[in-house]
Motif scaffolding. Structure first.
Motif, mmCIF file in Angstrom:
data_model
loop_
_atom_site.group_PDB
_atom_site.id
_atom_site.type_symbol
_atom_site.label_atom_id
_atom_site.label_comp_id
_atom_site.label_asym_id
_atom_site.label_seq_id
_atom_site.Cartn_x
_atom_site.Cartn_y
_atom_site.Cartn_z
ATOM 1 N N GLU A 79 28.081 36.937 27.596
ATOM 2 C CA GLU A 79 29.448 36.902 26.561
ATOM 3 C C GLU A 79 30.443 36.071 28.433
ATOM 4 N N PRO A 80 31.226 35.526 27.039
ATOM 5 C CA PRO A 80 32.321 35.037 28.501
ATOM 6 C C PRO A 80 32.418 36.273 28.737
ATOM 7 N N PHE A 81 32.722 35.587 30.396
ATOM 8 C CA PHE A 81 33.195 36.218 31.746
ATOM 9 C C PHE A 81 34.564 35.720 32.312
ATOM 10 N N MET A 82 35.070 36.673 32.871
ATOM 11 C CA MET A 82 35.721 36.164 34.082
ATOM 12 C C MET A 82 35.301 37.310 35.589
ATOM 13 N N LEU A 83 35.755 36.170 36.144
ATOM 14 C CA LEU A 83 34.460 36.202 38.116
ATOM 15 C C LEU A 83 35.912 37.633 38.184
ATOM 16 N N GLY A 84 35.448 39.305 38.699
ATOM 17 C CA GLY A 84 36.197 40.373 39.545
ATOM 18 C C GLY A 84 37.717 39.760 40.400
ATOM 19 N N ALA A 85 36.626 38.549 41.365
ATOM 20 C CA ALA A 85 37.639 38.675 42.526
ATOM 21 C C ALA A 85 38.836 37.540 41.649
ATOM 22 N N GLU A 86 38.401 36.555 41.060
ATOM 23 C CA GLU A 86 39.099 35.516 40.229
ATOM 24 C C GLU A 86 40.378 37.084 39.503
ATOM 25 N N LEU A 87 40.442 38.163 38.482
ATOM 26 C CA LEU A 87 40.800 38.956 37.685
ATOM 27 C C LEU A 87 41.503 39.377 38.500
ATOM 28 N N ALA A 88 40.805 39.655 40.081
ATOM 29 C CA ALA A 88 41.774 41.053 41.300
ATOM 30 C C ALA A 88 42.119 39.661 41.730
ATOM 31 N N THR A 89 42.599 38.908 41.852
ATOM 32 C CA THR A 89 44.238 37.978 42.537
ATOM 33 C C THR A 89 44.898 37.955 40.685
ATOM 34 N N THR A 90 44.103 37.666 40.171
ATOM 35 C CA THR A 90 45.561 37.698 38.527
ATOM 36 C C THR A 90 46.022 39.075 38.456
ATOM 37 N N TYR A 91 45.174 40.214 38.947
ATOM 38 C CA TYR A 91 45.955 41.317 38.813
ATOM 39 C C TYR A 91 46.529 41.563 39.872
ATOM 40 N N GLN A 92 46.498 41.332 40.807
ATOM 41 C CA GLN A 92 47.563 40.953 41.937
ATOM 42 C C GLN A 92 47.320 42.274 42.962
ATOM 43 N N THR A 93 45.800 42.166 43.650
ATOM 44 C CA THR A 93 45.265 43.149 44.014
ATOM 45 C C THR A 93 44.016 42.472 45.011
ATOM 46 N N GLU A 94 43.285 43.387 45.417
ATOM 47 C CA GLU A 94 42.466 43.305 46.340
ATOM 48 C C GLU A 94 41.000 43.568 45.499
ATOM 49 N N TYR A 95 40.148 42.232 45.443
ATOM 50 C CA TYR A 95 38.810 42.639 44.975
ATOM 51 C C TYR A 95 37.851 44.042 45.061
ATOM 52 N N ARG A 96 38.106 44.494 46.648
ATOM 53 C CA ARG A 96 37.711 45.992 47.333
ATOM 54 C C ARG A 96 37.973 47.225 46.468
ATOM 55 N N ARG A 97 39.528 47.358 46.163
ATOM 56 C CA ARG A 97 40.357 48.023 45.024
ATOM 57 C C ARG A 97 39.722 47.699 43.591
ATOM 58 N N LEU A 98 40.053 46.914 43.390
ATOM 59 C CA LEU A 98 38.915 46.181 41.518
ATOM 60 C C LEU A 98 37.800 47.112 41.429
ATOM 61 N N THR A 99 36.788 47.067 42.355
ATOM 62 C CA THR A 99 35.819 47.313 42.306
ATOM 63 C C THR A 99 35.655 48.563 42.664
ATOM 64 N N GLU A 100 36.488 49.497 43.043
ATOM 65 C CA GLU A 100 36.849 50.867 43.828
ATOM 66 C C GLU A 100 37.359 51.258 42.463
ATOM 67 N N ALA A 101 38.075 50.541 41.540
ATOM 68 C CA ALA A 101 39.009 51.015 40.551
ATOM 69 C C ALA A 101 37.775 51.347 39.495
ATOM 70 N N VAL A 102 36.609 50.348 39.490
ATOM 71 C CA VAL A 102 35.127 50.016 38.384
ATOM 72 C C VAL A 102 34.553 51.319 38.771
ATOM 73 N N LYS A 103 34.832 51.703 40.259
ATOM 74 C CA LYS A 103 33.347 53.009 40.265
ATOM 75 C C LYS A 103 34.060 54.275 39.376
ATOM 76 N N ARG A 104 35.338 53.815 40.243
ATOM 77 C CA ARG A 104 36.142 55.703 40.359
ATOM 78 C C ARG A 104 36.039 55.904 38.488
#
Length: 197
Positions: free
Chosen positions: A21-46
């Motif tokens: 399916e069409p997708f966006m990279l997590g790193a680009e979404l982190a920037t879009t949502y104004q957060t760090e990529y590390r925080r984004l991956t942590e939120a997904v794991k939690r």
């Protein structure tokens, strides 16, 4: 502190690969949502229950290599890591688990970006199908005659009397057209196809 984000700009960040399916990279979404990529991956794991495989997944090494140059390593992500990516549903779910001031606002733009891309793809597919139908109608004159007969509401007998085609050829062509979705239904007066689908 909200940055200016446009639907067009985000649509350019949506990637497509065969059988994904069409997708966006997590790193680009982190920037879009104004957060760090590390925080984004942590939120997904939690919140793993909110991100099934059709919402978020890691690209394979081969898929990563098929991305546009530098896309997978954008935003400082290491080149040796497989990127975490999010589908339309995953990108929206992400806004619900991130604790940023802009997540809710930006999620609307992310949604509109995916929707615009999906609409464009749907319209391209419709145009392609219409083109194929026109090609078929032009290449097989019998199809064109049958299409006109269907528009006029002719029965198979009326069409047969008005053309030089044998009746069995007309019926065969009508069934082909129904199977290819060039006609919605057989012409009136046709016998049911006992052996067809």
């Amino acid at each position: 502190m909200t940055m200016l984000i446009s639907t067009t700009g985000l649509t350019a960040l949506i990637h497509t690969l065969p059988e994904r399916e069409p997708f966006m990279l997590g790193a680009e979404l982190a920037t879009t949502y104004q957060t760090e990529y590390r925080r984004l991956t942590e939120a997904v794991k939690r919140n793993a229950d909110r991100f099934p495989d059709d919402f978020a997944f890691y690209l394979t090494v081969d898929e990563t290599q098929k991305l546009p140059q530098n896309a997978a390593t954008s935003q400082g992500q290491r080149a040796d890591l497989r990127p975490l990516v999010f589908t339309h549903a995953g990108a929206i779910a992400l806004s619900g688990v991130l604790k940023t001031d802009v997540a809710a606002e930006v999620s609307v733009i992310v949604h509109r970006s995916f929707a615009a891309m999906e609409k464009r793809a749907f319209n391209q597919m419709r145009a392609m199908v219409a083109g194929l139908r026109c090609d078929l109608l032009a290449k097989k004159p019998i199809y064109g005659r049958i299409r006109l007969a269907a528009i006029e509401g002719f029965s198979i007998d009326e069409l047969w009397r008005r053309t030089n085609y044998p009746r069995h050829k007309l019926e065969e062509a009508v069934r082909e057209m129904v199977a290819m979705k060039l006609l919605e239904a057989p012409l009136a007066g046709m016998q049911p196809d006992l052996f067809g689908a």
